[in-house]
Design an enzyme around this catalytic site. Structure first.
Site, PDB file in Angstrom:
ATOM      1  N   TRP A 176       0.773  -1.143  -0.210  1.00 35.87           N
ATOM      2  CA  TRP A 176      -0.074   0.065  -0.092  1.00 35.87           C
ATOM      3  C   TRP A 176       0.993   1.258   0.056  1.00 35.87           C
ATOM      4  O   TRP A 176       1.480   1.690   0.926  1.00 35.87           O
ATOM      5  CB  TRP A 176      -0.978   0.114   1.282  1.00 35.87           C
ATOM      6  CG  TRP A 176      -1.784  -0.999   1.175  1.00 35.87           C
ATOM      7  CD1 TRP A 176      -2.135  -2.149   0.197  1.00 35.87           C
ATOM      8  CD2 TRP A 176      -3.008  -1.187   2.241  1.00 35.87           C
ATOM      9  NE1 TRP A 176      -3.106  -2.750   0.877  1.00 35.87           N
ATOM     10  CE2 TRP A 176      -3.976  -2.348   1.780  1.00 35.87           C
ATOM     11  CE3 TRP A 176      -3.317  -0.470   3.560  1.00 35.87           C
ATOM     12  CZ2 TRP A 176      -4.864  -2.727   2.754  1.00 35.87           C
ATOM     13  CZ3 TRP A 176      -4.176  -1.001   4.277  1.00 35.87           C
ATOM     14  CH2 TRP A 176      -5.112  -1.886   3.967  1.00 35.87           C
ATOM     15  N   GLU A 177       1.236   1.756  -1.047  1.00 37.42           N
ATOM     16  CA  GLU A 177       2.207   2.862  -1.244  1.00 37.42           C
ATOM     17  C   GLU A 177       1.503   4.271  -1.577  1.00 37.42           C
ATOM     18  O   GLU A 177       2.505   5.242  -1.578  1.00 37.42           O
ATOM     19  CB  GLU A 177       3.139   2.456  -2.498  1.00 37.42           C
ATOM     20  CG  GLU A 177       3.862   1.212  -1.946  1.00 37.42           C
ATOM     21  CD  GLU A 177       4.846   0.848  -3.049  1.00 37.42           C
ATOM     22  OE1 GLU A 177       5.725   1.741  -3.473  1.00 37.42           O
ATOM     23  OE2 GLU A 177       4.784  -0.071  -4.012  1.00 37.42           O
TER      24      GLU A 177
END
Length: 419
Positions: free
Chosen positions: A128-129
């Protein structure tokens, strides 16, 4: 530097999985190299065999990208992760405050049950960036999440003054982001308790390359260190850490070691937070350079995989995309690199880590540099397969063992307490 390894070394490589024990927790595995590359098409479509197992590299069955040894969940593959697309389109509400936590967890539970067998013992990596769970970490393009949160606060709290709305925006974002990340990890660990759960690229370090050699030290940025301290809840909820050691484009070779070292040292620092025993640290490394597509050289493998092993990391995850199996030519290119460069080095490092573990740590711990500032000696076997001298290394004991050479049984430090 050339590794001269005979067939005996190749055949003698121990597998990471054994006796039904969780990956990396089997006491005979001080260092693992895992394959997170979607290369199944090389064999299935083009008939090109990649001998990963013989080269000491752990992969999923059939070299699939998702499997029982390692599975990475991208933003659309686990729950209802909120984010903005490249054109500003809001997905799942765009910001954490807009997501129903119950709906997110229900969907994530379904996907975990569908993706991972009940006895899953591998790595479960969440990628999850799009945003940072701390308000101050959302700068640059991530400021869109601050702006959207402010708009949310204006709608929800129309009678407050702008400063109070800003406070509500920040608090609302951070509380919702924490709940999403923390509860997703807790869910994964509850449903698949023998897996190693964590977020890719955490902890961050902020020591990227900006083209200024005169003052580059490799040290993590002070703001990144402060944010990592604030993220104590994330480390406490994780069962493994997956920092990135992707070499930045243009980073001069003289700085490779410092870049990798300080990223891993920060991971080791936070690995103790909320746990009686340090979390496993497995660094993500690329097979190629981001801009050129050139495979990492022998020396670059030493400064990534070799430094990780010598610092006491549990392993390295090798990442790549579909381009590696996009054609028969690419598959043969990958095989040539595996057999000629990467594989021999992986065999050497993993066997050297094993030898040092048995010689210095009674086989109950992994070797790590006593003084990380003097990075002269690596966990390498000499040409011909003979072990090196390990005086520069001390022991990091596995669960259930203690003492300078890990010779003292400590059953009270067993895996069930440490995870």
């Amino acid at each position: 530097m050339t590794m001269q390894l005979g067939l005996a070394l190749v055949l003698g490589v121990a597998m990471c999985l054994g006796c039904g024990q969780p990956l990396l927790r089997a006491p005979e595995r001080p260092f693992c190299v895992l394959w997170n590359v979607p290369s199944a098409r090389c064999k299935a479509r083009f008939g090109v065999h990649l001998p990963l197992e013989a080269l000491g590299i752990t992969a999923n069955h059939g070299q699939r990208f998702h499997g029982q040894n390692i599975t990475i969940f991208y933003k659309s593959q686990l729950g209802l992760y909120p984010y903005f697309g490249p054109r500003g389109t809001a997905h799942n509400g765009g910001i954490p405050q807009a997501v129903s936590l119950d709906h997110h967890l229900a969907r994530a539970a379904y996907q975990i049950h569908r993706s991972l067998r009940p006895g899953f013992t591998g790595l479960a990596v969440l990628d999850w960036e799009e945003w940072c769970p701390l308000w101050a970490g959302n700068w640059g393009r991530r400021q869109a999440y601050q702006a959207a949160s402010c708009a949310w606060a204006q709608r929800v709290y129309p009678n407050l003054d702008p400063q109070e709305q800003l406070c509500k925006a920040r608090a609302g974002f951070e509380e919702a982001a924490r709940a999403l990340m923390e509860d997703t990890l807790r869910l994964g660990r509850m449903l698949r308790p023998h897996g190693l759960w964590g977020f890719y690229h955490y902890p961050a370090c902020g020591n990227g390359w900006h083209g200024t050699a005169s003052n580059y030290t490799g040290h993590c940025h002070a703001a990144a260190l402060a944010r990592n301290t604030q993220l104590y809840w994330l480390w406490a909820a994780s069962s493994a850490l997956f920092p990135s050691i992707y070499l930045p484009p243009g980073l001069p070779p003289a700085y490779h070691q410092a870049f990798v070292r300080y990223r891993l040292e920060e991971a080791f620092r936070v690995a103790l937070v909320g746990h009686p025993h340090p979390l496993p640290v497995l660094a993500y490394a690329r097979l190629t350079h981001r801009n050129s597509g050139r495979f990492l050289s022998q020396d670059e493998l030493v400064q990534t995989i070799g430094v990780s092993a010598a610092l006491g990391a549990s392993g390295v995850v090798l990442w790549g995309d579909l381009s590696f199996s996009s054609s028969e030519e690419e598959c043969w290119h990958l095989r040539g690199y595996l057999v000629g460069t990467l594989g021999p080095y992986v065999i050497n490092v993993t066997r050297a880590a094993m030898a040092c573990s048995h010689q210095r740590c009674h086989g109950h711990g992994r070797c790590a540099w006593q003084d990380p500032g003097q990075l002269k000696v690596f966990l390498h076997l000499h040409p011909g397969g003979s072990p090196g001298a390990w005086e520069s290394f001390s022991c990091r004991c596995y669960w259930g063992w203690a003492g300078p050479t890990c010779q003292e049984p400590r059953p009270e430090l067993g895996p069930e307490e440490a995870t």
